[in-house]
Design an enzyme around this catalytic site. Structure first.
Site, short mmCIF file in Angstrom:
data_model
loop_
_atom_site.label_atom_id
_atom_site.label_comp_id
_atom_site.label_asym_id
_atom_site.label_seq_id
_atom_site.Cartn_x
_atom_site.Cartn_y
_atom_site.Cartn_z
N LYS A 142 56.91 -18.86 107.48
CA LYS A 142 58.14 -18.27 108.03
C LYS A 142 59.31 -19.00 107.40
O LYS A 142 59.40 -20.23 107.48
CB LYS A 142 58.19 -18.44 109.55
N GLU A 236 52.69 -11.70 112.30
CA GLU A 236 52.95 -11.70 113.74
C GLU A 236 52.91 -10.31 114.37
O GLU A 236 53.83 -9.87 115.05
CB GLU A 236 54.31 -12.38 114.04
N1 GLY Z 1 56.62 -21.20 114.77
C1 GLY Z 1 55.86 -20.07 115.11
C2 GLY Z 1 55.22 -19.40 113.95
O1 GLY Z 1 55.19 -19.94 112.86
O2 GLY Z 1 54.72 -18.31 114.08
#
Ligand code: GLY
Length: 357
Positions: A142, A236
């Site tokens: 991320k 995600e």
């Molecule tokens: N810090 C949460 C993730 O990397 O998904």
């Protein structure tokens, strides 16, 4: 040999976790072909580690340049991203150059995003120097900068070529920042691994004393869990969301107080307790489990409540603003006992008011 590998097909990469990597590991940068390295760091870390790293990389026959930013979350801006890109163009750095992010979450996020953008993507390596970045933000790809309308709102999923975690860096870390990192460590026990939670309870003294082998074991387990989760859900769509335990409440606290007033990990700690209390009202966690969570968070001098004078209305307003930017539902990660968690999006405002008042 790397300690771990994050398996993402062609984008897989090694994670090394050792004491003294920066000063004497022979394998440093073994997997990096580029002969031009650009170290992005901040003023504080420049004084601590930049010279050592530059000497080592120069000895490897690399051309080494540096870009030094001011320190702090308030520096994770589009303006500093542009500054990095301008420096790269002025050098000039070619498409085969490699960025080295030497620092905590702010440096890792902005340097990673610069690598993702520059000439449509060049290689980068993470050398995280804070506990929080070693156990969380340096792994998983991320990258982002903040915008005045939202934290981490401009960014990309962009994986590094390698992560080098030198636990020696923790000896110079202020204790408040070490504690903030412990919030993310405890998070892994709550959402994923009950045995790790118990191990943290049993080893709390050694962790506080920064006992090297114990820290290495702890950081390796966190990275292992994170690598497993990211390998399953890089972007995600499902399980990776569990890593955001405590973050819905935590982001509201950070936004209310102004970013940097409470450290991210401190806000997440208070947010994890609020999430656990919400779980208890829903029958998903019992009072003994809640007590274990609160006790372990307290051991590391982290807040177990939100700011004294923050109203439930203020929480809800911030969380709704987040909701508008991110998606249409207010989303919470709620623990189920210790070691499991789920994503919940049916929490009513009444439930929130009674929890937060
Ligand atoms: N810090 C949460 C993730 O990397 O998904």
């Amino acid at each position: 040999m790397p300690t771990l590998q994050l398996d993402l097909g062609q984008r897989s990469y090694p994670i090394y976790i050792e004491t003294g990597i920066l000063s004497d590991a022979g394998f440093l940068f073994e997997e990096i072909q580029s002969s031009h390295l650009i170290i992005v760091t901040n003023t504080v870390l420049k004084a601590l580690y930049l010279d050592t790293l530059k000497v080592r990389l120069t000895q490897l026959g690399k051309r080494v340049d540096e870009i030094v930013l001011p320190d702090g979350e308030s520096e994770k801006t589009l303006a500093n991203l542009e500054h990095i890109l301008t420096k790269l163009l002025a050098m000039p750095a070619s498409r085969s150059a490699c960025i080295v992010a030497l620092g905590g979450g702010v440096v890792g996020d902005i340097a990673g995003f610069a690598a993702a953008c520059y000439q449509r993507g060049i290689d980068f390596v993470q050398i995280p120097t804070t506990l929080l970045s070693q156990v969380d933000s340096s792994v998983g790809g991320k990258t982002a900068v903040n915008h005045s309308l939202g934290k981490n709102m401009i960014g990309a999923f962009y994986q590094p070529k390698a992560v080098y975690i030198d636990t020696n860096c923790l000896s110079s870390l202020p204790s408040r920042e070490f504690s903030a990192g412990m919030a993310e460590v405890i998070k892994y026990g709550i959402i994923y691994d009950p045995a790790f939670f118990t191990w943290l309870e049993d080893n709390q003294r050694e962790i506080q004393d920064k006992h090297g082998p114990v820290l290495n074991t702890m950081i390796a387990r966190c990275c292992e869990i994170k690598a497993e989760i990211v390998a399953l859900d890089e972007r995600e769509q499902n399980i990776r969301a569990l890593l955001n335990l405590g973050h819905t409440f935590g982001h509201a606290i950070e936004a209310e107080l102004g970013y940097g007033t409470w450290l991210h990990g401190e806000a997440v700690a208070a947010g994890m307790v609020l999430a656990a209390k919400l779980s208890m009202t829903r029958g998903d966690i019992n009072s003994n489990e809640l007590k274990r969570i609160v006790d372990l968070i307290s051991v590391f001098d982290l807040p177990t409540e939100g700011p004294q004078n923050m109203s439930s209305q203020a929480y809800i307003e911030h969380m709704q603003r987040d909701k508008k930017v991110l998606e249409n539902t207010m989303r919470f990660i709620l623990p189920i006992g210790i070691g499991k968690a789920r994503v919940v999006s049916d929490v009513s405002k009444d439930e929130l008011h009674s929890l937060l008042n």
